[in-house]
Enzyme design. Structure first.
Site, PDB file in Angstrom:
ATOM      1  N   SER A  11       0.839  -1.177   0.000  1.00 45.23           N
ATOM      2  CA  SER A  11       0.000   0.000   0.000  1.00 45.23           C
ATOM      3  C   SER A  11       0.889   1.246   0.000  1.00 45.23           C
ATOM      4  O   SER A  11       1.792   1.355  -0.825  1.00 45.23           O
ATOM      5  CB  SER A  11      -0.944  -0.051   1.211  1.00 45.23           C
ATOM      6  OG  SER A  11      -2.027   0.800   1.057  1.00 45.23           O
ATOM      7  N   ASP A  26      -8.220  -5.607  -6.464  1.00 43.64           N
ATOM      8  CA  ASP A  26      -7.886  -4.435  -5.659  1.00 43.64           C
ATOM      9  C   ASP A  26      -8.204  -3.143  -6.413  1.00 43.64           C
ATOM     10  O   ASP A  26      -7.643  -2.906  -7.488  1.00 43.64           O
ATOM     11  CB  ASP A  26      -6.404  -4.477  -5.300  1.00 43.64           C
ATOM     12  CG  ASP A  26      -5.984  -3.336  -4.382  1.00 43.64           C
ATOM     13  OD1 ASP A  26      -6.877  -2.657  -3.826  1.00 43.64           O
ATOM     14  OD2 ASP A  26      -4.772  -3.146  -4.222  1.00 43.64           O
ATOM     15  N   HIS A  36      -5.989  -6.454  -1.936  1.00 40.53           N
ATOM     16  CA  HIS A  36      -4.930  -5.524  -1.550  1.00 40.53           C
ATOM     17  C   HIS A  36      -3.767  -6.265  -0.892  1.00 40.53           C
ATOM     18  O   HIS A  36      -3.930  -6.890   0.150  1.00 40.53           O
ATOM     19  CB  HIS A  36      -5.526  -4.483  -0.600  1.00 40.53           C
ATOM     20  CG  HIS A  36      -4.779  -3.190  -0.547  1.00 40.53           C
ATOM     21  ND1 HIS A  36      -4.397  -2.507  -1.677  1.00 40.53           N
ATOM     22  CD2 HIS A  36      -4.348  -2.438   0.508  1.00 40.53           C
ATOM     23  CE1 HIS A  36      -3.780  -1.387  -1.322  1.00 40.53           C
ATOM     24  NE2 HIS A  36      -3.729  -1.333  -0.017  1.00 40.53           N
TER      25      HIS A  36
END
Length: 505
Positions: free
Chosen positions: A192, A440, A464
């Site tokens: 991320s 995602d 994710h």
């Protein structure tokens, strides 16, 4: 026929855009945006996962401003070390074969990321004989440069990605020298925002980092990169639509938003909606819609094949579970509630009513990220209710600027990240693997094309940074293949760096 369909679609989009927006979404939800979650308990290791190897906690005295030679102010930066699997070189070794896996800490408590990156801590470190080195991002977790006053607006000026990377560039050689590993290969890893930092670390400090694994890192979701502001919401919508042949789950969610808009126009609309959604007190339609959107998009981000509590406790394949729960309910709003129940209350964590200011686990530093989103992390995001299932809401830079000036006293620079790090798909670096899950929504801003020594890995059925999580029997074959390639590349880069560093001695 195609021309006619295009004209009709254009008319529909025009009609949607001309209507007064139901609400204004000023800031993107990236990465795990939540207003009031500081006091919530967060869960570390998933219930059935083995524990990561034990670590030792340390603090490094870090310089507050790396780009100002007129001040020497410092603060303690927390970092974690685990040498359980490390093939540490002896003093007589000319070459170090035990690499350093350096986690570029992101927007939260570093222990939480250590506990949720078990492909790195439990698998990759053991296979490579690596040292685990997790550094906490300034202003998050327990790394607070001004203590309890760290979130005072005037004290937040040192909270930037550039300062964080400079922290890492400073701490890595110092700590490795103390550990006798100064000549060991260093691979930055992260997911991320942490994945963005891992890739940027390799780009900006190739003298310190020899390679990078950047999982679900949307480094292209900024102005000036050509990113589609609709991309995030289109992918999230498709995740719900593909649970059936007719896409009815996404269609009914869109219908529920339409009903919410109609009810909101009534004189007592806020009261009616708050009662219908079992909210904790009367809430504005803006807050309600933002809470609904967050639950839906976070469910898409955490659409893992097994039960997980990464953001909120959910069953395996939560989108499939939520759409199945919706199916027997005829009323669209009540059906939407069944969907939200899977994310917000599948384990009863919400209690007797829903708090619309709580979106995710309390391990994540929402207030500080809100400041970063008001300075350099400006990610344009929009929806139109046609290609996606959400209410129409265009990205409005002027509204963002006004909001940020009022809340933090700062003016965003929407092109700074692109100018500073580069926004082209042709990433000007080497030895970086970018992984992105097809499920995602942040894939819309990810690197999905190979370059010169840049490897793009697309994970079918992956959400994710699924590849950073503990391997599971429920994993799709695609993530098994992704981890194998990541291991192969990191091994290759580590071996190459080990030989080069040994020649410099």
């Amino acid at each position: 026929m195609r021309l006619l369909l295009f004209v009709l679609l254009t008319i529909v989009v025009s009609i949607v855009s001309s209507k007064e927006q139901l609400y204004q979404k000023i800031k993107s939800p990236y990465p795990y945006y939540s207003e009031k979650n500081k006091n919530r308990e967060f869960k570390g290791v998933e219930e059935n996962d083995p524990s990561p190897p034990p670590f030792s906690e340390y603090y490094y005295i870090q310089k507050l401003d790396h780009f100002n030679f007129q001040t020497q102010q410092t603060f303690p930066q927390r970092y974690l070390i685990s040498d359980t699997y490390w093939n540490k070189p002896s003093s007589n070794d000319s070459q170090c074969n035990g690499p350093i896996l350096f986690y570029t800490g992101n927007e939260g408590d570093i222990v939480w990321f250590y506990q949720n990156s078990q492909f790195i801590t439990n698998v990759l470190a053991q296979e490579l004989g690596a040292l685990l080195f997790f550094a906490e991002h300034r202003y998050y977790g327990q790394t607070l440069p001004f203590g309890n006053e760290s979130t005072v607006p005037e004290n937040l000026q040192y909270c930037t990605s550039e300062q964080a990377l400079a922290d890492y560039a400073t701490i890595i050689p110092q700590v490795l020298e103390d550990l006798g590993g100064l000549n060991c290969p260093v691979i930055s890893v992260g997911g991320s925002y942490g994945g963005m930092l891992a890739s940027w670390m390799r780009m900006k400090y190739p003298n310190i980092v020899d390679g990078a694994l950047a999982a679900s890192a949307p480094i292209l979701y900024f102005l000036g990169t050509g990113a589609d502001p609709e991309g995030f919401n289109e992918i999230a919508t498709n995740d719900f639509a593909q649970t059936s042949a007719d896409g009815s789950c996404a269609t009914r969610i869109r219908g529920a938003f339409t009903e919410i808009s109609e009810i909101a126009e009534k004189p007592n609309g806020d009261e009616l909606l708050s009662e219908m959604f079992s909210l904790c007190g009367v809430q504005s339609v803006d807050d309600l819609v933002n809470w609904i959107e967050s639950g839906l998009t976070y469910m898409a981000m955490a659409d893992y094949p097994y039960p997980a509590a990464f953001l909120e406790p959910m069953p395996g394949w939560p989108i499939n579970a939520s759409c199945a729960a919706m199916e027997p309910v005829q009323d669209d709003i009540q059906a939407l509630l069944q969907v939200l129940h899977i994310y917000y209350n599948s384990s009863g964590q919400a209690g007797s009513c829903y708090n619309v200011s709580v979106f995710t686990t309390g391990a994540l530093g929402s207030d500080v990220w809100d400041y970063q989103a008001c300075t350099e992390m400006v990610m344009p995001m929009s929806s139109n209710g046609v290609q996606d299932m959400f209410p129409a809401s265009s990205f409005d830079l002027d509204s963002l600027i006004t909001s940020c000036q009022q809340q933090w006293g700062v003016t965003p620079d929407p092109y700074w990240i692109t100018n500073y790090y580069g926004g082209s798909q042709n990433v000007q670096s080497s030895n970086i693997v970018f992984s992105n899950g097809i499920l995602d929504p942040w894939r819309a801003g990810g690197v999905i094309e190979n370059g010169n020594e840049i490897y793009a890995v697309l994970i079918d059925g992956g959400a994710h940074h699924l590849d950073l999580r503990m391997p599971s029997p429920q994993d799709p074959q695609s993530v098994i293949n992704a981890r194998a390639l990541e291991t192969q590349l990191i091994t290759k880069w580590s071996n190459q760096a080990s030989i080069l560093k040994s020649k410099k001695n």
